[in-house]
Write an enzyme that holds these catalytic residues in place. Sequence first.
Site, PDB file in Angstrom:
ATOM      1  CD  GLU B  86      -3.055  -0.956   2.132  1.00 44.52           C
ATOM      2  OE1 GLU B  86      -4.173  -0.707   1.651  1.00 44.52           O
ATOM      3  OE2 GLU B  86      -2.819  -1.025   3.354  1.00 44.52           O
ATOM      4  CG  HIS B 105      -2.678   2.791   6.019  1.00 38.91           C
ATOM      5  ND1 HIS B 105      -4.023   3.052   5.924  1.00 38.91           N
ATOM      6  CD2 HIS B 105      -2.541   1.451   5.867  1.00 38.91           C
ATOM      7  CE1 HIS B 105      -4.672   1.917   5.722  1.00 38.91           C
ATOM      8  NE2 HIS B 105      -3.798   0.930   5.677  1.00 38.91           N
ATOM      9  CG  HIS B 107      -5.261  -2.120   9.797  1.00 39.43           C
ATOM     10  ND1 HIS B 107      -4.482  -3.220   9.608  1.00 39.43           N
ATOM     11  CD2 HIS B 107      -5.290  -1.477   8.612  1.00 39.43           C
ATOM     12  CE1 HIS B 107      -4.048  -3.244   8.353  1.00 39.43           C
ATOM     13  NE2 HIS B 107      -4.527  -2.199   7.730  1.00 39.43           N
ATOM     14  CG  HIS B 175      -8.202  -0.704   4.523  1.00 41.29           C
ATOM     15  ND1 HIS B 175      -7.695  -0.336   3.306  1.00 41.29           N
ATOM     16  CD2 HIS B 175      -7.135  -1.008   5.282  1.00 41.29           C
ATOM     17  CE1 HIS B 175      -6.369  -0.430   3.338  1.00 41.29           C
ATOM     18  NE2 HIS B 175      -6.015  -0.836   4.519  1.00 41.29           N
TER      19      HIS B 175
END
Lengths: 242, 242, 242, 242
Positions: B86, B105, B107, B175
């Site tokens: 990613e 980024h 989770h 996501h």
Amino acid sequence: MNSATSSVPGAPDRALAVKLATANRILYNQGVVDGFGHVSVRHDASDAHFLLARNMAPALVTPADILTFDLDGNALDAGDRRVYLERFIHGEIYRARPDVVAVVHSHSPSVIPFAVTRTALRPVYHMSGFLGEGSAHFEIRDVAGNSDLLIRNATLGRALAAALGSNTAVLMRGHGSTVVGASIEQVVYRAIYAAMNARLQTQALALGAVTFLNVEEAGFAAATNDTQLARVWELWSHAVAL
Amino acid sequence: MNSATSSVPGAPDRALAVKLATANRILYNQGVVDGFGHVSVRHDASDAHFLLARNMAPALVTPADILTFDLDGNALDAGDRRVYLERFIHGEIYRARPDVVAVVHSHSPSVIPFAVTRTALRPVYHMSGFLGEGSAHFEIRDVAGNSDLLIRNATLGRALAAALGSNTAVLMRGHGSTVVGASIEQVVYRAIYAAMNARLQTQALALGAVTFLNVEEAGFAAATNDTQLARVWELWSHAVAL
Amino acid sequence: MNSATSSVPGAPDRALAVKLATANRILYNQGVVDGFGHVSVRHDASDAHFLLARNMAPALVTPADILTFDLDGNALDAGDRRVYLERFIHGEIYRARPDVVAVVHSHSPSVIPFAVTRTALRPVYHMSGFLGEGSAHFEIRDVAGNSDLLIRNATLGRALAAALGSNTAVLMRGHGSTVVGASIEQVVYRAIYAAMNARLQTQALALGAVTFLNVEEAGFAAATNDTQLARVWELWSHAVAL
Amino acid sequence: MNSATSSVPGAPDRALAVKLATANRILYNQGVVDGFGHVSVRHDASDAHFLLARNMAPALVTPADILTFDLDGNALDAGDRRVYLERFIHGEIYRARPDVVAVVHSHSPSVIPFAVTRTALRPVYHMSGFLGEGSAHFEIRDVAGNSDLLIRNATLGRALAAALGSNTAVLMRGHGSTVVGASIEQVVYRAIYAAMNARLQTQALALGAVTFLNVEEAGFAAATNDTQLARVWELWSHAVAL
């Protein structure tokens, strides 16, 4: 406590500065403060002064980081060290409340949802009897309009102290909370159990109708628990021994 | 920052690579990332390049694991080391947002429920003033139909950057989330307090009607807190000292 | 894998026993198991045998504690060591599902509320794509009437395996859950993220209507995440290095 | 156990005092007690006496801190050491319940919301089968009117023991809970899993209608789990080895 007021006091008792540094570390270790938040104590030789760390993370405070302030928030011995923007919380509460000897300001997470929904903390069990009839509430917009939410001057400090009134805890909308006590040990206890009470009150409200302590129970429980502070202080300070 | 663009830059500043490795470890230590998630920073000598670890768990990243990428997601110095699927999240945000210097980024668990119910994060307190009017939302189905949800090419990266717009945080349905900042310190702060805000917002919504910071308050609070980043960075990096 | 069936195999591969001991410790470290719960792997030299620790707390398992069982739950090398009451979970799933190479049975806390309210776990994000259309459900009363809830014989093991069907996870009312995988790394990943999914699904349901991954998304996401298992295994095993 | 009653017993078995100190530390390590709460065991040589630490934080208890009390709450060997205000919980339960060998009193956080909403703990899974048909409830106002909520004399202790009846757990409104068992290992297990059951029951009630264990299942499950106590005791004591 010495009744001297505005004259400049000598250095604080070394043991008091050590205890205040320990309190900083305990509050981090117990999850009340993170990188922000602060705890102060009135100067042992002057009612008109208080001790507070320089601007730094509470978890890292040592006795050498403890400064002396007057009630207007002026540091006597900061040198080139930065001070907390919100020292006025402490100064103005000490001015308004002669009975207060120690103050904790924090963003204690479990308490924030109460502050932003204007829900009073009320004592769910004897450990939080100090909450009495419930926490006070402070809405800074009423005083400052739109702001950065911080208590960054004496006017805001006085407004917060007025909102606190004779309570032990005041919730600050969009910001955090402030708890007061008659000693470092007591205010640390109160900050820890205000946070625990918030967790438990949230869970209890989801389960059903809550029977809170009534005012008389709260008073009795608070008085009893004050006789047990040495026990928890030993535990908490053991975990963060300098 | 140097305004050079597509030419190949020299090695990044050693201190920047060390700081990025530290940021990786902080984000794990603070619960924002687990075995997955990544943080990048724009190259100090080229606006058209950024630094990002090789494909590995953030908690284990050292400066030797930091690679240099161009905005198309090509690694200049990966050799036989695997790269993150990613990386296009980072490249396309740096391309679309010249003001952005660092990207996280993750989770981050507390944020996921907001992403999957299309509930915007809104600032419950001054610590999360950077959320402003609220987080942006990204629905990958609108762009890719049914997919593995990952931002695995430049097209998806551009769509995510478009959804982010001028916000500081974008929630990605099914996501995770992505947060941007003007420095490593700031983006780490924002990732940590976006997660905390999510926890507190969830609890507050269960208690009653929430008074969020309004836009002006959010702006003032964000500006003030940016002046206190050194304090928390000292604490967080202390806990993960390499 | 060797296709030999009921004949007695030789000692398992030493590395496999080490990895299984590591898996035990990871599952404790990550909060999936406490003093109870177990993880097994099919024997590397016989499809008709599997490896499982002796009756002990998973956190304390070393390679020397790993025993070999046949699919009927008979230990080949237990000597005077106690075995788990519920070894039939493993044997009967290996018999019913040739594709399964590793099994985790736990009382993973966040999953229990789903089991006792007959709410299926469904994938809230790509990390739990392996849940596909959702978890299966097992009601032991349908088979055993009132019992101690344990899978203490082959009949109950077969009933559980039937309830599992072709799913990756089965929730056991009043008891716990069982997750299957094609390798130790994969089943550990699945057990950890089934628990995380449960936490997130609970929080999301409190916030509003949830958009779960659809079946196609779940399949794509699961396939992609299987390519990243080495990354998390490195992290998790690092934290529990024997 | 020796059937001698009111005569003064000799020193307790050294191993029993060590085990009781270990139990104190386990209960802290597992989050059942904090700076408050206590665990006792009946004297190995006299049914009319019990062992309990001096007034101190459970986490810090060593065998040298263990005192012997008669059922009226008089310490035989305290010297100048302070004793717990609530030792009457233990004495009166031992008097009323000859089957009880060990008692835990705590403010275990997850249980408090049940106590203050008069919601019975009921077994959500086999691990808490000992809860049977559910926990008992104690309202101190019925006996003492407004008080500090503590069980600070024999009258209150008898009222609490009466409320407990033949149950294994009694929730105390505005205060905490008390759990009983037939051994130190069993009562520690019960205190830990009563707290876990509370967490899980709260979450399950938010998800939907809960199928609790019925009475027969609870009995079978409790009997089976009692055969596995050595496994968890090994784990828990390992973590707090003196």
